[in-house]
Scaffold this motif. Structure first.
Motif, mmCIF file in Angstrom:
data_model
loop_
_atom_site.group_PDB
_atom_site.id
_atom_site.type_symbol
_atom_site.label_atom_id
_atom_site.label_comp_id
_atom_site.label_asym_id
_atom_site.label_seq_id
_atom_site.Cartn_x
_atom_site.Cartn_y
_atom_site.Cartn_z
ATOM 1 N N UNK A 1 0.828 -1.211 0.000
ATOM 2 C CA UNK A 1 0.000 0.000 0.000
ATOM 3 C C UNK A 1 0.864 1.264 0.000
ATOM 4 N N UNK A 2 1.923 1.285 0.824
ATOM 5 C CA UNK A 2 2.799 2.450 0.872
ATOM 6 C C UNK A 2 3.532 2.615 -0.454
ATOM 7 N N UNK A 3 3.950 1.504 -1.051
ATOM 8 C CA UNK A 3 4.655 1.556 -2.338
ATOM 9 C C UNK A 3 3.742 2.139 -3.414
ATOM 10 N N UNK A 4 2.511 1.670 -3.467
ATOM 11 C CA UNK A 4 1.568 2.156 -4.490
ATOM 12 C C UNK A 4 1.235 3.625 -4.279
ATOM 13 N N UNK A 5 1.214 4.085 -3.028
ATOM 14 C CA UNK A 5 0.884 5.489 -2.761
ATOM 15 C C UNK A 5 1.966 6.428 -3.285
ATOM 16 N N UNK A 6 3.192 5.932 -3.447
ATOM 17 C CA UNK A 6 4.291 6.760 -3.928
ATOM 18 C C UNK A 6 4.572 6.576 -5.418
ATOM 19 N N UNK A 7 4.261 5.398 -5.956
ATOM 20 C CA UNK A 7 4.634 5.107 -7.345
ATOM 21 C C UNK A 7 3.446 4.697 -8.216
ATOM 22 N N UNK A 8 2.297 4.549 -7.638
ATOM 23 C CA UNK A 8 1.055 4.158 -8.312
ATOM 24 C C UNK A 8 1.062 2.697 -8.788
ATOM 25 N N UNK A 9 2.199 2.186 -9.185
ATOM 26 C CA UNK A 9 2.311 0.795 -9.602
ATOM 27 C C UNK A 9 2.612 -0.083 -8.390
ATOM 28 N N UNK B 1 8.739 7.464 -11.708
ATOM 29 C CA UNK B 1 7.417 7.000 -11.303
ATOM 30 C C UNK B 1 6.887 7.812 -10.127
ATOM 31 N N UNK B 2 7.766 8.165 -9.213
ATOM 32 C CA UNK B 2 7.376 8.993 -8.070
ATOM 33 C C UNK B 2 6.935 10.377 -8.536
ATOM 34 N N UNK B 3 7.636 10.910 -9.529
ATOM 35 C CA UNK B 3 7.309 12.232 -10.056
ATOM 36 C C UNK B 3 5.933 12.249 -10.721
ATOM 37 N N UNK B 4 5.659 11.260 -11.590
ATOM 38 C CA UNK B 4 4.382 11.271 -12.306
ATOM 39 C C UNK B 4 3.219 10.975 -11.366
ATOM 40 N N UNK B 5 3.472 10.289 -10.251
ATOM 41 C CA UNK B 5 2.416 10.026 -9.272
ATOM 42 C C UNK B 5 2.131 11.260 -8.421
ATOM 43 N N UNK B 6 3.186 11.940 -7.957
ATOM 44 C CA UNK B 6 3.022 13.061 -7.035
ATOM 45 C C UNK B 6 2.644 14.338 -7.769
ATOM 46 N N UNK B 7 3.227 14.559 -8.942
ATOM 47 C CA UNK B 7 2.877 15.747 -9.699
ATOM 48 C C UNK B 7 4.085 16.572 -10.074
ATOM 49 N N UNK B 8 3.884 17.493 -11.004
ATOM 50 C CA UNK B 8 4.985 18.251 -11.552
ATOM 51 C C UNK B 8 5.284 19.566 -10.879
ATOM 52 N N UNK B 9 4.532 19.943 -9.834
ATOM 53 C CA UNK B 9 4.768 21.215 -9.170
ATOM 54 C C UNK B 9 5.720 21.088 -7.992
ATOM 55 N N UNK B 10 6.115 19.875 -7.658
ATOM 56 C CA UNK B 10 6.912 19.658 -6.449
ATOM 57 C C UNK B 10 8.335 19.231 -6.790
ATOM 58 N N UNK B 11 8.995 19.993 -7.657
ATOM 59 C CA UNK B 11 10.345 19.635 -8.069
ATOM 60 C C UNK B 11 11.287 19.530 -6.874
ATOM 61 N N UNK B 12 11.359 20.599 -6.090
ATOM 62 C CA UNK B 12 12.362 20.675 -5.029
ATOM 63 C C UNK B 12 12.173 19.625 -3.945
ATOM 64 N N UNK B 13 10.970 19.484 -3.343
ATOM 65 C CA UNK B 13 10.828 18.476 -2.283
ATOM 66 C C UNK B 13 11.067 17.046 -2.751
ATOM 67 N N UNK B 14 10.641 16.714 -3.994
ATOM 68 C CA UNK B 14 10.864 15.351 -4.489
ATOM 69 C C UNK B 14 12.352 15.119 -4.724
ATOM 70 N N UNK B 15 13.036 16.109 -5.304
ATOM 71 C CA UNK B 15 14.477 15.971 -5.545
ATOM 72 C C UNK B 15 15.235 15.800 -4.236
#
Length: 264
Positions: free
Chosen positions: A31-39, A71-85
């Motif tokens: 469940x935690x894996x899917x919440x971050x990567x969708x797959x 995969x994490x980027x496309x799941x979370x969204x494109x506005x969160x460059x800095x926190x995801x990086x």
């Protein structure tokens, strides 16, 4: 290792992707894996194994963890460059570079959309596919912004998607088109309308596919309030709507990836 190819088995890769995903996971559960990567971990491992088949095409320095970043980027969204990086312990420029490299790798890895796949489990021609459009919001364009206006978003780009009947498999994808483009115009510009006529086939659509002579290629529901339709018309609409659930699920799946709903 796989005896035939020398590559890790999918089961081994599941453990590997779990290990590579540790920077963003709170716990090692599906469940935690899917919440971050969708797959799921299994599906991610299958995709990862496919990238290993084209390892000779990998950009210099690219590895499987960069696939998870993508995969994490496309799941979370494109506005969160800095926190995801920062979560992946890389700089923003490096993060963007790895995303572009991941797109290149996946281009060589994932199966291509093939219009001929519509015939695999459905031999009939009328209809032969399920057709709809999908919109992604954008910021106001600098030139002729009114041509990108749509009923769903203030400004958007439109994509045409068709799935096979009976299975959620994409058999046609084209775009982008300007958001104001009518769905019928999109089909004409993409060449799908001509392709359907050439093969004597029809596409099951929604009520928006009207205007101009299109009765020979678009199988759409009967317009009108249900209480004003005959029992035969209501039964016909029920069959069309039921069949179209497949393409609606495909589009719904795309919308679950947050980056498709971010305003670019």
């Amino acid at each position: 290792m796989s005896a035939s190819s020398g590559l890790p088995t999918v089961e081994t890769l599941v453990d590997i992707v779990y290990g590579l995903a540790r920077p963003v996971l709170k716990s090692c559960c599906v469940r935690d894996f899917r919440s971050h990567f969708k797959l799921s971990p299994l599906m991610t491992a299958i995709v990862a194994r496919g990238t290993l088949d084209v390892k000779h095409l990998w950009p210099a320095g690219w590895n499987l963890q960069h696939l998870l970043m993508f995969l994490n980027f496309v799941k979370v969204g494109g506005k969160a460059w800095t926190p995801i990086a920062h979560r992946w312990n890389v700089s923003v420029p490096t993060f963007k570079k790895r995303l572009l490299e991941s797109i290149v790798v996946l281009h060589w890895t994932l199966p291509k959309v093939n219009f001929e796949d519509r015939k695999q489990n459905w031999p009939y021609k009328r209809p032969s596919i399920l057709l709809d459009t999908f919109e992604c919001p954008i910021v106001q364009p600098d030139q002729k912004p009114w041509t990108y206006c749509s009923s769903k978003y203030k400004y958007s780009l439109k994509y045409e998607i068709a799935s096979a009947i009976g299975e959620p498999k994409v058999v046609w994808c084209d775009g982008p088109f300007k958001g104001c483009a009518h769905d019928v115009s999109v089909s004409k510009d993409s060449g799908l309308a001509s392709l359907l006529r050439e093969h004597g086939e029809m596409a099951a659509t929604d009520k928006l596919y009207r205007g101009e002579p299109t009765a020979d290629i678009f199988l759409r529901p009967v317009s009108g309030k249900p209480r004003k339709l005959t029992s035969e018309q209501r039964a016909y609409n029920f069959q069309v709507y039921s069949a179209r659930q497949t393409v609606e699920r495909v589009i719904g799946r795309l919308k679950q990836f947050t980056f498709t709903q971010d305003r670019w």
